[in-house]
Design a protein around this motif. Structure first.
Motif, mmCIF file in Angstrom:
data_model
loop_
_atom_site.group_PDB
_atom_site.id
_atom_site.type_symbol
_atom_site.label_atom_id
_atom_site.label_comp_id
_atom_site.label_asym_id
_atom_site.label_seq_id
_atom_site.Cartn_x
_atom_site.Cartn_y
_atom_site.Cartn_z
ATOM 1 N N LEU A 362 12.149 8.633 -5.931
ATOM 2 C CA LEU A 362 10.921 9.377 -5.650
ATOM 3 C C LEU A 362 9.709 8.706 -6.299
ATOM 4 O O LEU A 362 8.612 8.701 -5.738
ATOM 5 C CB LEU A 362 11.066 10.819 -6.144
ATOM 6 C CG LEU A 362 12.028 11.695 -5.336
ATOM 7 C CD1 LEU A 362 12.177 13.063 -5.988
ATOM 8 C CD2 LEU A 362 11.548 11.841 -3.901
ATOM 9 N N MET A 363 9.904 8.150 -7.488
ATOM 10 C CA MET A 363 8.824 7.401 -8.131
ATOM 11 C C MET A 363 8.404 6.232 -7.260
ATOM 12 O O MET A 363 7.214 5.977 -7.050
ATOM 13 C CB MET A 363 9.278 6.902 -9.511
ATOM 14 C CG MET A 363 9.454 7.981 -10.542
ATOM 15 S SD MET A 363 10.244 7.372 -12.057
ATOM 16 C CE MET A 363 9.074 6.139 -12.592
ATOM 17 N N GLY A 364 9.399 5.513 -6.732
ATOM 18 C CA GLY A 364 9.095 4.371 -5.881
ATOM 19 C C GLY A 364 8.409 4.773 -4.600
ATOM 20 O O GLY A 364 7.512 4.081 -4.115
ATOM 21 N N SER A 365 8.794 5.933 -4.031
ATOM 22 C CA SER A 365 8.187 6.368 -2.769
ATOM 23 C C SER A 365 6.696 6.623 -2.928
ATOM 24 O O SER A 365 5.929 6.459 -1.984
ATOM 25 C CB SER A 365 8.886 7.630 -2.260
ATOM 26 O OG SER A 365 8.628 8.723 -3.118
ATOM 27 N N PHE A 366 6.271 7.010 -4.130
ATOM 28 C CA PHE A 366 4.842 7.206 -4.382
ATOM 29 C C PHE A 366 4.137 5.905 -4.731
ATOM 30 O O PHE A 366 3.061 5.593 -4.213
ATOM 31 C CB PHE A 366 4.630 8.218 -5.503
ATOM 32 C CG PHE A 366 3.187 8.310 -5.947
ATOM 33 C CD1 PHE A 366 2.219 8.806 -5.097
ATOM 34 C CD2 PHE A 366 2.815 7.870 -7.197
ATOM 35 C CE1 PHE A 366 0.892 8.872 -5.495
ATOM 36 C CE2 PHE A 366 1.496 7.935 -7.609
ATOM 37 C CZ PHE A 366 0.524 8.438 -6.759
ATOM 38 N N LEU A 367 4.752 5.121 -5.613
ATOM 39 C CA LEU A 367 4.084 3.926 -6.139
ATOM 40 C C LEU A 367 4.170 2.721 -5.206
ATOM 41 O O LEU A 367 3.347 1.811 -5.296
ATOM 42 C CB LEU A 367 4.695 3.550 -7.492
ATOM 43 C CG LEU A 367 4.506 4.563 -8.624
ATOM 44 C CD1 LEU A 367 5.309 4.143 -9.844
ATOM 45 C CD2 LEU A 367 3.033 4.699 -8.982
ATOM 46 N N GLY A 368 5.155 2.703 -4.309
ATOM 47 C CA GLY A 368 5.395 1.520 -3.492
ATOM 48 C C GLY A 368 4.197 1.050 -2.698
ATOM 49 O O GLY A 368 3.915 -0.153 -2.625
ATOM 50 N N THR A 369 3.461 1.971 -2.095
ATOM 51 C CA THR A 369 2.294 1.582 -1.293
ATOM 52 C C THR A 369 1.246 0.892 -2.145
ATOM 53 O O THR A 369 0.688 -0.144 -1.755
ATOM 54 C CB THR A 369 1.685 2.823 -0.607
ATOM 55 O OG1 THR A 369 2.669 3.398 0.259
ATOM 56 C CG2 THR A 369 0.458 2.437 0.211
ATOM 57 N N PHE A 370 0.979 1.445 -3.311
ATOM 58 C CA PHE A 370 -0.071 0.888 -4.158
ATOM 59 C C PHE A 370 0.357 -0.432 -4.806
ATOM 60 O O PHE A 370 -0.458 -1.340 -4.979
ATOM 61 C CB PHE A 370 -0.468 1.926 -5.217
ATOM 62 C CG PHE A 370 -0.903 3.222 -4.613
ATOM 63 C CD1 PHE A 370 -2.124 3.327 -3.972
ATOM 64 C CD2 PHE A 370 -0.074 4.327 -4.638
ATOM 65 C CE1 PHE A 370 -2.519 4.516 -3.385
ATOM 66 C CE2 PHE A 370 -0.458 5.525 -4.057
ATOM 67 C CZ PHE A 370 -1.682 5.619 -3.428
ATOM 68 N N ILE A 371 1.633 -0.544 -5.156
ATOM 69 C CA ILE A 371 2.137 -1.818 -5.673
ATOM 70 C C ILE A 371 2.071 -2.880 -4.581
ATOM 71 O O ILE A 371 1.665 -4.019 -4.818
ATOM 72 C CB ILE A 371 3.575 -1.662 -6.194
ATOM 73 C CG1 ILE A 371 3.611 -0.746 -7.414
ATOM 74 C CG2 ILE A 371 4.159 -3.031 -6.558
ATOM 75 C CD1 ILE A 371 4.995 -0.441 -7.930
ATOM 76 N N GLY A 372 2.464 -2.511 -3.368
ATOM 77 C CA GLY A 372 2.420 -3.465 -2.261
ATOM 78 C C GLY A 372 1.010 -3.933 -1.953
ATOM 79 O O GLY A 372 0.780 -5.120 -1.681
ATOM 80 N N LEU A 373 0.048 -3.020 -1.997
ATOM 81 C CA LEU A 373 -1.345 -3.413 -1.767
ATOM 82 C C LEU A 373 -1.847 -4.332 -2.873
ATOM 83 O O LEU A 373 -2.620 -5.264 -2.624
ATOM 84 C CB LEU A 373 -2.232 -2.161 -1.678
ATOM 85 C CG LEU A 373 -2.042 -1.294 -0.425
ATOM 86 C CD1 LEU A 373 -2.863 -0.023 -0.537
ATOM 87 C CD2 LEU A 373 -2.432 -2.075 0.830
ATOM 88 N N THR A 374 -1.399 -4.064 -4.109
ATOM 89 C CA THR A 374 -1.774 -4.937 -5.222
ATOM 90 C C THR A 374 -1.207 -6.331 -5.035
ATOM 91 O O THR A 374 -1.897 -7.345 -5.255
ATOM 92 C CB THR A 374 -1.269 -4.349 -6.549
ATOM 93 O OG1 THR A 374 -1.848 -3.048 -6.736
ATOM 94 C CG2 THR A 374 -1.653 -5.241 -7.728
ATOM 95 N N VAL A 375 0.051 -6.408 -4.608
ATOM 96 C CA VAL A 375 0.677 -7.704 -4.347
ATOM 97 C C VAL A 375 -0.076 -8.435 -3.245
ATOM 98 O O VAL A 375 -0.349 -9.643 -3.344
ATOM 99 C CB VAL A 375 2.155 -7.530 -3.954
ATOM 100 C CG1 VAL A 375 2.746 -8.844 -3.441
ATOM 101 C CG2 VAL A 375 2.963 -7.034 -5.153
ATOM 102 N N ALA A 376 -0.435 -7.722 -2.177
ATOM 103 C CA ALA A 376 -1.166 -8.348 -1.085
ATOM 104 C C ALA A 376 -2.508 -8.918 -1.565
ATOM 105 O O ALA A 376 -2.904 -10.028 -1.194
ATOM 106 C CB ALA A 376 -1.414 -7.334 0.033
ATOM 107 N N GLN A 377 -3.200 -8.164 -2.412
ATOM 108 C CA GLN A 377 -4.470 -8.642 -2.946
ATOM 109 C C GLN A 377 -4.276 -9.881 -3.804
ATOM 110 O O GLN A 377 -5.074 -10.833 -3.747
ATOM 111 C CB GLN A 377 -5.123 -7.531 -3.770
ATOM 112 C CG GLN A 377 -6.535 -7.867 -4.271
ATOM 113 C CD GLN A 377 -7.525 -7.953 -3.131
ATOM 114 O OE1 GLN A 377 -7.865 -6.975 -2.487
ATOM 115 N NE2 GLN A 377 -8.002 -9.136 -2.853
ATOM 116 N N LEU A 378 -3.201 -9.896 -4.623
ATOM 117 C CA LEU A 378 -2.932 -11.060 -5.462
ATOM 118 C C LEU A 378 -2.586 -12.285 -4.631
ATOM 119 O O LEU A 378 -3.052 -13.402 -4.917
ATOM 120 C CB LEU A 378 -1.780 -10.733 -6.424
ATOM 121 C CG LEU A 378 -2.062 -9.702 -7.518
ATOM 122 C CD1 LEU A 378 -0.790 -9.353 -8.282
ATOM 123 C CD2 LEU A 378 -3.136 -10.216 -8.477
#
Length: 382
Positions: A362-378
């Motif tokens: 459940l933690m991942g289901s919330f954080l995954g989108t924002f982590i993925g967007l951060t990775v994309a920006q990097l």
């Protein structure tokens, strides 16, 4: 050749229904490792490749409108069960293990992208950002990021194939790790005697009925429309923070708030969200073309490097912090696999530890989108 938007959508829904029926009502072992939404992607992309779906304004308008409407609603409903109060009860050590797993995957994507950048598509950073969202959350996060960044359908098809293949291999590895957990724990000198089992999320008190279905569908679509309108009024910041990003952020925060209220336990939220997920994946897949799969091996190599980096970092973390294998395996599975697989891996270690796997996921289901967007920006910046 189909050029009518309504017929196009009807074919996708019928295809999804058949695949869900087959995968859920048969005992074929293949379906244990290849979920129905992956088969939907393959089938829809194959139909487009052979020319079943023609190019028309009706199809483009229908698919775009439906995807824009359902994406925020789906994310909102998926977060109804993500109660932060229960996640906090995991304790600092277990929470740290989850975040180290997520950070190691981010580092892996940076290293892999730098290593293979010359052989990748110009917009590969968008698709890899979506893949990182899946590997730190789940398929819903992957679809959300694809919608935000508008990753090319063909390139997105590559990473979806990578996601499916490597996820299956990784899941087998996590199951296999149970057999040598004692030896691993002796190597890390982990203390397992004080490991406390957490209570799982509360079960839904009422069955799914017309009231819950109508309430969830009406509320989620209303919130989706409202959040989309608000997102369009807010300023865009760079390539990642767009109107769609604001929309996803709004529904994500609202979903977390609702998860702490009785409304979060309304029956049917997960099922409706999954229906929306299948529709969105079908729409995305219908724009893919298998004739350009020659680049897929490069993306497969990227995924392998990411997992190797993740494995090394997690092993070092376990040795330095004396962490038991259970926490590592479930945290890793929660990131790479998501809600469907983390509790299963947890149960392979001890059935009473399944709630920990659920909360990790459940933690991942919330954080995954924002982590993925951060990775994309990097990736876009390097």
């Amino acid at each position: 050749m189909i050029t009518d938007g309504f017929l196009y959508l009807g074919v996708l829904l019928a295809l999804a229904a058949v695949l869900v029926l087959v995968t859920r009502r048969t005992d074929i072992r293949l379906f244990t490792y290849v979920p129905a939404f992956v088969l939907l992607y393959i089938c829809a992309a194959a139909l487009n490749t052979v020319g079943v779906f023609g190019e028309s304004e009706s199809i483009d308008a229908t698919g775009g409108a439906v995807q824009d409407a359902l994406l925020p609603a789906m994310i909102l409903l998926l977060l109804f069960k993500c109660d932060l109060r229960r996640i906090v009860k995991l304790g600092p050590k277990l929470l740290l293990t989850f975040f180290v797993a997520a950070v190691s995957i981010v580092v892996g994507f940076l290293i892999a992208f730098l290593a293979f950048r010359a052989a990748l598509d110009a917009e590969a950073w968008k698709a890899l950002g979506a893949l990182s969202g899946s590997w730190t959350g789940g398929s819903a996060n992957m679809v959300a990021i694809q919608g935000i960044l508008e990753a090319p359908e063909d390139v997105f098809g590559y990473v979806l194939i990578v996601d499916t293949l490597l996820y299956s291999v990784w899941l087998l590895l996590m199951f296999g790790s149970v057999g040598f957990s004692e030896r691993f724990n002796r190597w890390t000198k982990a203390d397992t005697s004080k490991f406390e089992t957490q209570d799982g999320p509360e079960e839904e008190g009422r069955p799914i009925d017309l009231v819950s279905l109508m309430g969830l569908i009406g509320f989620s679509l209303f919130v989706s429309a409202t959040a989309s309108w608000i997102g369009e009024q807010l300023p865009e910041l760079g390539d990642v923070v767009t109107a769609t990003t604001w929309t996803i952020l709004i529904v994500s925060v609202l979903g977390l708030v609702i998860a702490t209220t009785p409304m979060g336990r309304t029956a049917g939220s997960t099922e409706i969200a999954m229906v929306m997920l299948y529709v969105i994946i079908g729409i995305i897949a219908s724009g893919s073309d298998f004739t350009s799969l020659t680049q897929a091996p490069v993306y497969l190599a990227v995924g392998i490097v990411v997992l190797l980096v993740h494995l090394v970092i997690m092993a070092l973390y376990a040795k330095l912090t004396r962490t038991e294998l259970f926490s590592l395996a479930v945290a890793s599975t929660a990131n790479i696999g998501g809600v469907a697989s983390a509790p299963v891996v947890a149960g392979a270690f001890d059935r009473q530890l399944v709630p920990v796997g659920v909360l990790y996921a459940l933690m991942g289901s919330f954080l995954g989108t924002f982590i993925g967007l951060t990775v994309a920006q990097l990736l876009a910046a390097v």
